[in-house]
Design an enzyme around this catalytic site. Structure first.
Site, short mmCIF file in Angstrom:
data_model
loop_
_atom_site.label_atom_id
_atom_site.label_comp_id
_atom_site.label_asym_id
_atom_site.label_seq_id
_atom_site.Cartn_x
_atom_site.Cartn_y
_atom_site.Cartn_z
N ASP A 168 -10.56 -7.86 3.49
CA ASP A 168 -9.95 -7.18 4.04
C ASP A 168 -9.97 -7.80 5.03
OD1 ASP A 168 -9.39 -4.76 5.74
OD2 ASP A 168 -9.06 -3.58 3.39
N ASP A 202 -6.72 -11.71 4.35
CA ASP A 202 -4.65 -11.53 5.32
C ASP A 202 -4.38 -12.13 3.63
OD1 ASP A 202 -2.61 -10.93 5.67
OD2 ASP A 202 -2.84 -11.88 8.16
N VAL A 203 -3.54 -11.29 3.43
CA VAL A 203 -3.05 -11.12 1.84
C VAL A 203 -1.98 -11.34 2.33
CG1 VAL A 203 -4.01 -9.17 0.65
CG2 VAL A 203 -2.17 -8.62 2.08
N ASN A 222 -4.58 -4.47 -4.11
CA ASN A 222 -4.68 -2.65 -3.60
C ASN A 222 -4.19 -2.68 -1.59
OD1 ASN A 222 -5.74 0.44 -3.18
ND2 ASN A 222 -6.58 -1.12 -1.32
N TYR A 264 8.93 0.72 3.45
CA TYR A 264 7.78 0.90 2.24
C TYR A 264 7.83 1.26 0.79
CZ TYR A 264 3.12 3.24 0.11
OH TYR A 264 2.11 3.29 -0.29
N LYS A 295 6.96 -1.18 -2.52
CA LYS A 295 6.31 -0.76 -3.32
C LYS A 295 7.13 -0.80 -5.36
CE LYS A 295 2.32 0.09 -1.53
NZ LYS A 295 1.48 -0.67 -1.77
N THR A 323 -6.38 9.15 2.66
CA THR A 323 -7.18 7.93 3.57
C THR A 323 -6.95 8.02 5.19
OG1 THR A 323 -5.21 6.43 2.74
CG2 THR A 323 -7.06 6.86 0.62
N1 LIG Z 1 -3.46 7.08 0.41
C1 LIG Z 1 -1.96 7.07 -0.29
O1 LIG Z 1 -1.23 8.34 0.06
C2 LIG Z 1 -1.51 6.49 -1.30
C3 LIG Z 1 -0.26 6.50 -2.07
C4 LIG Z 1 0.66 5.55 -2.54
C5 LIG Z 1 -0.30 4.30 -2.26
N2 LIG Z 1 -1.19 3.97 -1.68
C6 LIG Z 1 -1.56 2.48 -1.74
O2 LIG Z 1 -2.93 2.31 -1.26
C7 LIG Z 1 -3.30 0.98 -1.35
C8 LIG Z 1 -4.89 1.30 -0.71
O3 LIG Z 1 -4.04 2.39 0.58
P1 LIG Z 1 -5.19 3.50 0.83
O4 LIG Z 1 -4.52 4.63 1.63
O5 LIG Z 1 -6.18 3.32 0.79
O6 LIG Z 1 -4.97 3.29 2.60
P2 LIG Z 1 -6.28 2.18 3.84
O7 LIG Z 1 -5.28 2.58 5.10
O8 LIG Z 1 -6.87 3.45 3.84
O9 LIG Z 1 -6.79 1.12 3.33
C9 LIG Z 1 -5.75 0.04 3.59
C10 LIG Z 1 -6.44 -1.02 3.94
O10 LIG Z 1 -5.76 -2.47 3.18
C11 LIG Z 1 -6.11 -3.22 4.52
N3 LIG Z 1 -5.58 -4.02 5.05
C12 LIG Z 1 -3.41 -3.99 5.26
N4 LIG Z 1 -3.65 -5.48 5.59
C13 LIG Z 1 -4.16 -6.57 5.24
C14 LIG Z 1 -4.01 -7.38 5.15
N5 LIG Z 1 -2.56 -7.92 5.02
N6 LIG Z 1 -4.62 -8.60 4.22
C15 LIG Z 1 -5.95 -7.63 3.82
N7 LIG Z 1 -6.19 -7.21 3.84
C16 LIG Z 1 -5.57 -5.71 4.50
C17 LIG Z 1 -6.59 -2.42 6.11
O11 LIG Z 1 -7.63 -3.14 6.76
C18 LIG Z 1 -7.25 -1.33 4.62
O12 LIG Z 1 -8.51 -1.12 4.52
C19 LIG Z 1 -1.78 0.85 -0.41
O13 LIG Z 1 -1.02 -0.27 -1.00
C20 LIG Z 1 -0.99 2.16 0.27
O14 LIG Z 1 0.09 2.05 0.39
C21 LIG Z 1 -1.19 4.69 -1.29
#
Ligand SMILES: NC(=O)c1ccc[n+]([C@@H]2O[C@H](COP(=O)([O-])OP(=O)(O)OC[C@H]3O[C@@H](n4cnc5c(N)ncnc54)[C@H](O)[C@@H]3O)[C@@H](O)[C@H]2O)c1
Length: 271
Positions: A40, A63-64, A90, A161, A165, A198
């Site tokens: 992360d 950093d992905v 993720n 977004y 996705k 989240t």
């Molecule tokens: N929460 C929702 O409702 C939801 C719904 C659909 C999809 N998602 C997807 O689930 C995944 C996780 O999201 P979440 O809800 O846990 O959000 P979150 O913000 O809690 O977690 C996302 C994490 O990704 C990390 N991140 C961001 N940019 C990064 C990078 N360049 N390199 C490495 N890490 C990086 C952040 O630091 C964070 O820890 C995401 O891909 C999001 O699009 C979430």
């Protein structure tokens, strides 16, 4: 589900594992015996989550969106553990903007993390999972890409977004086809969460307040409420294990029913 040892001996990398869904995945995979690396950009949070899970979970800055960052983390993982069995792509960012007000900078930033990050993850994971050795005589592995219901149906607000996705959904199928064709034994599937509670929702909570904001999001789920990070981690666990050995190129929707149809209550019960 109580913890098992079905992932004992396996090594998992969870991107974006410092928060939300990723942290829940790291916890659950570790509880089922996996050695977990959290990657992360949030160093302090990631280190704290890894410490809370305890050995054998560790944090590495990743950093992905940057290929050299993947090289560093993957080299380090293979040097320490000799193998990679599970990758959870993720890491992601949200952000809003319609087609009319999304700037090219917002578009490129979103795609760099949400799509390029998954592309790089799949490439590096396949190279690592192809490695064989004691206890791993043939190429084998599971890649789980976290897409969204925004990768299944369109949404006006989050234009970049949604596009990113949707691309993850079909990239997943391309990777699955390639690995199957090569008989690698590497499966690749996508998960499409609905609203999960989240920190990704923090900007909305800050705008309208957490309680009223959450009530709005709860209401769009036919099941009556938004999901918890563990709801998605459980789906990841399934796809990561041999219980899903015949499942590849699939899209697993975990959205409380949002995309399955029209809510009766929307029409005052008339439908
Ligand atoms: N929460 C929702 O409702 C939801 C719904 C659909 C999809 N998602 C997807 O689930 C995944 C996780 O999201 P979440 O809800 O846990 O959000 P979150 O913000 O809690 O977690 C996302 C994490 O990704 C990390 N991140 C961001 N940019 C990064 C990078 N360049 N390199 C490495 N890490 C990086 C952040 O630091 C964070 O820890 C995401 O891909 C999001 O699009 C979430």
């Amino acid at each position: 589900m109580s913890a098992s040892n079905e992932l004992t001996g396996q090594v998992a990398l969870v991107t974006g594992g410092a928060s939300g869904i990723g942290a829940a995945c790291a916890r659950l995979l570790a509880a089922h015996g996996a050695t977990v690396v959290i990657g992360d950009v949030q160093d302090d949070l990631g280190t704290a989550v890894a410490a809370e899970i305890g050995a054998p979970c560790s944090f590495r800055t990743l950093d992905v969106a940057r290929e050299p960052s993947w090289t560093t983390v993957m080299d380090d993982t293979l040097a320490r553990f000799g193998r990679l069995d599970i990758l959870v792509n993720n890491a992601g960012i949200a952000g809003s903007g319609t087609i009319e007000d999304t700037t090219i900078q917002m578009w490129e930033r979103t795609h760099a993390i949400n799509l390029d990050g998954v592309f790089l993850g799949c490439k590096f994971a396949i190279a690592a999972m192809k490695r064989t050795g004691p206890g791993k005589p043939a190429p084998k592995g599971a890649i789980v890409n976290i897409s969204s219901i925004a990768g299944i149906v369109g949404a006006a607000g989050p234009c970049a977004y949604t596009a990113s996705k949707g691309a993850v959904r079909l990239l997943t199928k391309s990777v699955a086809q390639h690995c199957a064709d090569k008989r690698y034994g590497i499966r690749c599937n996508s998960i499409h969460p609905g609203g999960i509670d989240t920190p990704i929702f923090n900007p909305l909570w800050q705008r309208v307040g957490r309680a009223p904001g959450k009530a709005l999001i709860d209401a769009i789920h036919p099941i009556g409420h938004m999901g918890e990070p563990d709801d998605i981690a459980q789906a990841v666990l399934y796809l990561a294990t041999d219980r899903a050995r015949f499942v590849t190129g699939a899209e697993l929707i975990a959205d409380g029913g949002i995309t399955s149809g029209i809510q009766r209550r929307t029409f005052g019960g008339a439908l």
